[in-house]
Enzyme design. Structure first.
Site, mmCIF file in Angstrom:
data_model
loop_
_atom_site.group_PDB
_atom_site.id
_atom_site.type_symbol
_atom_site.label_atom_id
_atom_site.label_comp_id
_atom_site.label_asym_id
_atom_site.label_seq_id
_atom_site.Cartn_x
_atom_site.Cartn_y
_atom_site.Cartn_z
ATOM 1 N N GLY A 213 8.947 59.549 25.323
ATOM 2 C CA GLY A 213 9.874 58.424 25.428
ATOM 3 C C GLY A 213 9.495 57.506 26.571
ATOM 4 N N GLU A 235 5.650 62.882 27.979
ATOM 5 C CA GLU A 235 4.692 61.892 27.460
ATOM 6 C C GLU A 235 5.452 60.588 27.386
ATOM 7 O OE1 GLU A 235 3.155 59.240 25.563
ATOM 8 O OE2 GLU A 235 3.486 60.375 23.715
ATOM 9 N N CYS A 269 2.754 53.979 22.139
ATOM 10 C CA CYS A 269 2.655 54.127 23.596
ATOM 11 C C CYS A 269 1.201 54.038 24.059
ATOM 12 C CB CYS A 269 3.294 55.428 24.052
ATOM 13 S SG CYS A 269 2.699 56.894 23.189
#
Length: 462
Positions: A213, A235, A269
């Site tokens: 997140g 992460e 991400c």
């Protein structure tokens, strides 16, 4: 409009149409207690199940996923807007992950004899117990399974708190484990509120926590796990540099840059976000990059031809537009896009910003959407300096002479470096970051061991 969370329930919305797909209440304290009790009970059974049988269960899971691949892909696309071709690729990647760990996991978990002069010792890999996982919406299957599969083959049980806007994906996953004949409670999904997550973390029967997140979520979860003395792997976000050197093959760099920035509508991400281009090639790169970006097809994510779908949540589109407008007010130039697209869907135009400098929003913050920010570097040394000038450190890409890129790679402050290829994840190699991109690793044997009790067993020590 957004995937709304009230005090009592969550609501999922199709971002392509604005249609309300479903709503469901947050789990009560009674349901949370039931979930923990089942997971803790299952961990005693599952943790003592022979490793060969655990691997066989993972293989069965792969078969179930394969039989339901089209339904899973369509569900992902409806819930969070991923173009259907990419949703199918996500499901296929999960199937491959299962097969890889089923084949290689047992060998990684075998006891390892260790040479101690005059004595005997070996290292064993024991399960920790119940693992709580708080997972995001951008890869509704992959993000879950890349952690769950190694955790489960190691003998842990997995309690999933998924993102509120992908409840059907979460439900299909939970059913897949049932269909694969996992013990009841070995994998369970619960719609916990923030307070519910705090309850779960504090419970002594929960052994560890995994989060994928934002950095803000990482701060909250990490603090709670630390207070409870629980192992956690975080992460978090990234603002990955994509360095283009004067020695780069320009067409290859452009092709990879567009793919790396705009996959999943820019909602990744570990993806190219800050394009740092050496001055000698900058003008040509920008011209080709803009032309290639302009050719991307924006549209219905269920259409096979679509490259860019809607952003997953309406509030995130608003935030992205705020970041773009701030960057422009700070002196950058918008050479393509830069606007919300009209209509009921949550679409944002593929955007390219140039003249971006380190103090600007697009350089400092993670841009989680279809926006590329281009910064010009004086030379390779300056490019390296700019790349590291970030609070994040997930991954990085370098396009250019391989020898030069390898020399630069060792100086980049990030968890993964890709030379003449854009960022990806694969079960054979570890994935994770440094700085505000988090800590710990997923995938490979490194990810497998994160949630093991690595126990040293001494024999005949006098």
């Amino acid at each position: 409009m957004t995937a709304k969370n009230s005090n009592s329930q969550t609501c999922a919305i199709n971002p392509a149409t604005g249609e309300v797909l479903s709503s469901r209440p947050y789990a009560s304290q009674a349901l949370i207690e039931q979930a923990i009790t089942r997971a803790a009970s299952a961990s005693k059974v599952w943790g003592n199940t022979p490793l060969t049988q655990r691997a066989a269960a993972i293989t069965r899971l792969a078969s179930v996923l394969e039989s339901q691949a089209q339904t899973l892909a369509q569900t992902i696309t409806r819930e969070m807007g991923k173009p259907i071709r990419q949703s199918r690729a996500e499901v296929a990647k999960c199937i491959n992950l299962c097969h890889w760990y089923a084949e290689h996991g047992p060998g990684m978990l075998e006891n390892q004899p260790t040479q101690v002069p005059g004595q005997q010792a070996e290292i064993a890999f024991r399960p920790l117990g119940v693992i709580l996982a708080v997972m995001p919406w951008n890869f509704p299957l992959w993000q879950v399974l890349r952690g769950a599969v190694p955790m489960l083959i190691a003998g842990n049980t997995y309690l999933l708190k998924h993102a509120p806007n992908v409840p059907a994906s979460a439900g299909l996953l939970a059913q897949a484990f049932i269909d694969a004949d996992f013990p009841v409670g070995a994998f369970a999904e619960i719609n916990a509120s923030n307070d519910g997550v705090s309850t779960l973390i504090a419970d002594q029967r929960v052994a560890a926590v995994a989060l994928t997140g934002s950095a803000r979520a990482g701060e909250a979860i990490g603090a709670q796990a630390g207070k409870a003395l629980k192992k956690c792997v975080l992460e978090l976000g990234g603002s990955d540099p994509f360095i283009v050197l004067n020695s780069a093959n320009l067409d290859d760099a452009v092709s990879a840059g567009v793919a790396g920035r705009f996959q999943n509508t820019g909602q990744v991400c570990a993806a190219a976000k800050r394009f740092i281009v050496e001055a000698g090639i900058a003008e040509a790169f920008i011209e080709k990059f803009v032309a290639a970006t302009r050719n991307l097809v924006v549209g219905n994510p269920e259409d096979e031809q679509t490259d860019i779908g809607p952003m997953a949540r309406f509030d995130l589109r608003d935030e992205l537009h705020r970041q773009v407008e701030n960057t422009l007010s700070q002196g950058a130039t918008c050479v393509l896009g830069g606007e919300k697209l009209p209509g009921e869907g949550n679409y944002y135009a593929p955007t390219v910003l140039t003249g971006v400098t380190p103090e600007m929003t697009a350089f400092q913050e993670e841009m989680f959407g279809p926006v590329a920010a281009v910064t010009i570097a004086r030379d390779a040394e300056h490019a390296l300096e700019l790349a590291n000038l970030s609070q994040y450190g997930l991954s990085a890409t370098i396009y250019g002479d391989e020898h030069q890129a390898l020399q630069m790679a060792g100086k980049l402050e990030c968890g993964g470096v890709f030379i003449n290829g854009y960022s990806a994840s694969d079960p054979r190699v570890p994935f994770g970051g440094v700085k505000r991109s988090g800590f710990g690793r997923e995938l490979s044997h490194f990810g497998l061991y994160e949630f093991c009790n690595i126990q040293t067993v001494w024999k005949n020590r006098c």
